[in-house]
Design a protein around this motif. Structure first.
Motif, PDB file in Angstrom:
ATOM      1  N   ASP A  87      46.788  53.969  66.417  1.00  0.00           N
ATOM      2  CA  ASP A  87      48.221  54.194  66.265  1.00  0.00           C
ATOM      3  C   ASP A  87      48.610  54.466  64.818  1.00  0.00           C
ATOM      4  OD1 ASP A  87      47.575  51.701  65.360  1.00  0.00           O
ATOM      5  OD2 ASP A  87      49.333  50.701  66.194  1.00  0.00           O
ATOM      6  N   GLY A  88      47.661  54.356  63.886  1.00  0.00           N
ATOM      7  CA  GLY A  88      47.959  54.564  62.484  1.00  0.00           C
ATOM      8  C   GLY A  88      46.811  54.057  61.637  1.00  0.00           C
ATOM      9  N   PRO A  89      46.831  54.346  60.334  1.00  0.00           N
ATOM     10  CA  PRO A  89      45.712  53.945  59.479  1.00  0.00           C
ATOM     11  C   PRO A  89      45.603  52.447  59.262  1.00  0.00           C
ATOM     12  CG  PRO A  89      47.481  54.896  58.176  1.00  0.00           C
ATOM     13  CD  PRO A  89      47.856  55.113  59.606  1.00  0.00           C
ATOM     14  N   LEU A  90      46.700  51.690  59.440  1.00  0.00           N
ATOM     15  CA  LEU A  90      46.678  50.253  59.167  1.00  0.00           C
ATOM     16  C   LEU A  90      46.296  49.431  60.390  1.00  0.00           C
ATOM     17  CD1 LEU A  90      49.829  49.927  56.879  1.00  0.00           C
ATOM     18  CD2 LEU A  90      47.433  50.226  56.218  1.00  0.00           C
TER      19      LEU A  90
ATOM     20  N   VAL B 254      43.549  52.359  78.119  1.00  0.00           N
ATOM     21  CA  VAL B 254      44.445  52.280  76.970  1.00  0.00           C
ATOM     22  C   VAL B 254      45.707  53.073  77.277  1.00  0.00           C
ATOM     23  CG1 VAL B 254      42.670  51.934  75.225  1.00  0.00           C
ATOM     24  CG2 VAL B 254      43.325  54.245  75.861  1.00  0.00           C
ATOM     25  N   PRO B 255      46.874  52.653  76.780  1.00  0.00           N
ATOM     26  CA  PRO B 255      48.108  53.413  77.044  1.00  0.00           C
ATOM     27  C   PRO B 255      48.188  54.682  76.204  1.00  0.00           C
ATOM     28  CG  PRO B 255      48.559  51.551  75.623  1.00  0.00           C
ATOM     29  CD  PRO B 255      47.120  51.434  76.016  1.00  0.00           C
ATOM     30  N   THR B 256      48.856  55.666  76.729  1.00  0.00           N
ATOM     31  CA  THR B 256      49.161  56.898  75.998  1.00  0.00           C
ATOM     32  C   THR B 256      50.675  57.010  75.897  1.00  0.00           C
ATOM     33  OG1 THR B 256      47.176  57.988  76.816  1.00  0.00           O
ATOM     34  CG2 THR B 256      48.915  59.405  75.959  1.00  0.00           C
ATOM     35  N   LEU B 257      51.186  57.104  74.679  1.00  0.00           N
ATOM     36  CA  LEU B 257      52.625  57.157  74.459  1.00  0.00           C
ATOM     37  C   LEU B 257      53.068  58.619  74.415  1.00  0.00           C
ATOM     38  CD1 LEU B 257      52.902  54.442  71.639  1.00  0.00           C
ATOM     39  CD2 LEU B 257      52.843  54.135  74.110  1.00  0.00           C
ATOM     40  N   GLY B 258      54.212  58.908  75.063  1.00  0.00           N
ATOM     41  CA  GLY B 258      54.686  60.289  75.057  1.00  0.00           C
ATOM     42  C   GLY B 258      56.030  60.426  75.734  1.00  0.00           C
TER      43      GLY B 258
ATOM     44  N   THR C  29      56.820  67.738  82.521  1.00  0.00           N
ATOM     45  CA  THR C  29      55.636  67.881  81.672  1.00  0.00           C
ATOM     46  C   THR C  29      55.553  66.697  80.713  1.00  0.00           C
ATOM     47  OG1 THR C  29      55.824  70.283  81.768  1.00  0.00           O
ATOM     48  CG2 THR C  29      54.460  69.351  80.005  1.00  0.00           C
ATOM     49  N   PHE C  30      54.360  66.074  80.649  1.00  0.00           N
ATOM     50  CA  PHE C  30      54.169  64.928  79.753  1.00  0.00           C
ATOM     51  C   PHE C  30      53.676  65.428  78.393  1.00  0.00           C
ATOM     52  CE2 PHE C  30      51.810  61.349  77.945  1.00  0.00           C
ATOM     53  CZ  PHE C  30      52.767  60.350  78.063  1.00  0.00           C
ATOM     54  N   ILE C  31      54.418  65.094  77.344  1.00  0.00           N
ATOM     55  CA  ILE C  31      54.090  65.480  75.977  1.00  0.00           C
ATOM     56  C   ILE C  31      53.573  64.242  75.241  1.00  0.00           C
ATOM     57  CG2 ILE C  31      54.975  66.451  73.832  1.00  0.00           C
ATOM     58  CD1 ILE C  31      57.159  67.817  75.502  1.00  0.00           C
ATOM     59  N   VAL C  32      52.343  64.303  74.744  1.00  0.00           N
ATOM     60  CA  VAL C  32      51.699  63.136  74.115  1.00  0.00           C
ATOM     61  C   VAL C  32      52.320  62.883  72.739  1.00  0.00           C
ATOM     62  CG1 VAL C  32      49.547  62.170  73.258  1.00  0.00           C
ATOM     63  CG2 VAL C  32      49.567  63.524  75.358  1.00  0.00           C
ATOM     64  N   ARG C  33      52.678  61.655  72.537  1.00  0.00           N
ATOM     65  CA  ARG C  33      53.205  61.214  71.228  1.00  0.00           C
ATOM     66  C   ARG C  33      52.139  60.458  70.438  1.00  0.00           C
ATOM     67  NH1 ARG C  33      55.726  56.755  68.849  1.00  0.00           N
ATOM     68  NH2 ARG C  33      57.678  57.167  67.716  1.00  0.00           N
ATOM     69  N   ASN C  34      51.470  59.465  71.056  1.00  0.00           N
ATOM     70  CA  ASN C  34      50.377  58.693  70.455  1.00  0.00           C
ATOM     71  C   ASN C  34      49.312  58.448  71.518  1.00  0.00           C
ATOM     72  OD1 ASN C  34      53.096  57.410  69.120  1.00  0.00           O
ATOM     73  ND2 ASN C  34      51.436  57.618  67.586  1.00  0.00           N
ATOM     74  N   SER C  35      48.061  58.727  71.162  1.00  0.00           N
ATOM     75  CA  SER C  35      46.943  58.491  72.067  1.00  0.00           C
ATOM     76  C   SER C  35      46.029  57.448  71.418  1.00  0.00           C
ATOM     77  CB  SER C  35      46.175  59.793  72.325  1.00  0.00           C
ATOM     78  OG  SER C  35      45.116  59.562  73.236  1.00  0.00           O
ATOM     79  N   LEU C  36      45.893  56.272  72.042  1.00  0.00           N
ATOM     80  CA  LEU C  36      45.108  55.180  71.467  1.00  0.00           C
ATOM     81  C   LEU C  36      43.621  55.349  71.773  1.00  0.00           C
ATOM     82  CD1 LEU C  36      47.406  52.110  72.236  1.00  0.00           C
ATOM     83  CD2 LEU C  36      47.512  53.754  70.352  1.00  0.00           C
ATOM     84  N   TRP C  37      42.789  54.701  70.960  1.00  0.00           N
ATOM     85  CA  TRP C  37      41.339  54.805  71.097  1.00  0.00           C
ATOM     86  C   TRP C  37      40.831  53.855  72.179  1.00  0.00           C
ATOM     87  CZ3 TRP C  37      40.357  54.002  65.143  1.00  0.00           C
ATOM     88  CH2 TRP C  37      40.797  55.144  64.460  1.00  0.00           C
TER      89      TRP C  37
END
Length: 345
Positions: free
Chosen positions: A187-190, A312-316, A322-330
């Motif tokens: 979700d981010g570098p931190l 894992v959840p995918t945020l979008g 149509t589903f537009i991806v916002r954040n895709s977790l590992w």
């Protein structure tokens, strides 16, 4: 021919080795004994080391001790040292001829290697005296008559040193760990940060424990929504000691458990409708590596794991079907922890 054979026989008889006993009563005497072994290697003299208390400084008692030590061997010569702050006193006694050589070697205390130089000089004095005895020359002064010495009890052998173990004694029992953990979820570098709590049992090589992980919410914002995402987990693991010493332990193992990503969404634009709070559970398995350092009753442990999740959840956003991806977790999420351990850990 007879003269040559006779001369060779006498010479061989003179070179037959004889014994000298050295009374050792301190670490300095042990060092001197090592020096003497080297100094006497070319002489027909067998040096026998006899550990025990140093002979008395009183003349009569000193001679009695020398006579008793010579009779134990039997030995032709008795050697001992007295160590003073600024000198080493050398004694070489010959009970059979009633002669005693006493020499004082000054220690140059102002020099860094003054005592070592004095010890070498003392060893050379003993070598010179024994070399003269081998050649048949008298050494030292005649000692006056003293009462016969009582039988001297042989000195007990020094206790054998305890074996040194390269591994620490096993700590068995229950322990508790409290610390901090950080997980990179994509979700981010931190990543996600929070507390970790562990309870477990440790044996000589294996450790089993239960871990509870809780993360603080991480805000993810864009022009339309602000999502607060947190990650929590409950797992159980077993690891085995790869390296174990008194202060350090390195363990490798496996952990399995249940993880959950909790998200809460707030809409920032009128045209956007936020979804309700949702928890996405997932099973996970993780290879683990833990390095621990102990300096007393409390230990510090750093751990590294790779959590592999089944879901894992995918945020979008859902826009016109149509589903537009916002954040895709590992799915594979590295996790690092640092904890303080109490108890048997």
């Amino acid at each position: 021919m007879c003269v040559l054979v006779g001369w060779g026989t006498v010479s061989a008889a003179q070179e037959q080795p004889w014994a000298a006993v050295l009374r050792v009563s301190s670490a300095e005497d042990t060092e001197l004994a090592e020096r003497l072994q080297g100094q006497l290697s070319d002489l027909p003299v067998m040096l026998r080391v006899n550990p025990g208390p140093a002979p008395s400084t009183e003349a009569a008692e000193q001679w009695r001790t020398a006579v008793a030590l010579a009779e134990q061997g039997p030995s032709r010569v008795v050697i001992w040292f007295h160590h003073e702050p600024e000198a080493i006193v050398v004694h070489v006694a010959q009970p059979a001829t009633r002669r005693l050589l006493v020499r004082r070697v000054q220690v140059e205390t102002h020099q860094r290697k003054g005592r070592s130089a004095a010890a070498e000089a003392a060893a050379l004095i003993v070598r010179s005296a024994l070399k003269a005895l081998v050649a048949g020359s008298p050494v030292g002064d005649v000692v006056e008559e003293v009462p016969e010495a009582p039988a001297l009890e042989p000195a007990p052998p020094p206790p054998a040193p305890a074996p040194v173990s390269s591994t620490a004694p096993a700590r068995e029992g229950w322990g508790v760990s409290v610390g901090w953990q950080s997980t990179l979820v994509g979700d981010g570098p931190l990543g996600q940060h929070g507390a970790q709590l562990g309870v477990g049992w440790e044996g000589a090589r294996l450790r089993a424990r239960v871990l509870l992980l809780a993360s603080l919410p991480t805000p993810l914002s864009d022009d339309y929504t602000r999502v607060s995402l947190s990650r929590h987990a409950l797992g159980a693991g077993v690891d085995a000691a790869v390296v174990s010493t008194e202060h350090f332990r390195l363990g490798a193992g496996l952990e399995v458990g249940l993880a959950g990503h909790l998200r809460d969404t707030v809409a920032l634009a009128p045209a956007v409708q936020a979804s309700p709070v949702r928890l996405t559970p997932s099973l996970y398995g993780a290879p683990t590596l833990a390095a621990r350092w102990r300096g007393g009753p409390v230990a510090l442990e750093a751990s590294l794991a790779l959590d592999v999740l089944t879901t894992v959840p995918t945020l979008g956003y859902l826009q016109q079907g149509t589903f537009i991806v916002r954040n895709s977790l590992w799915r594979a999420q590295p996790r690092f922890g640092l904890a303080i351990l109490l108890g048997a850990h």
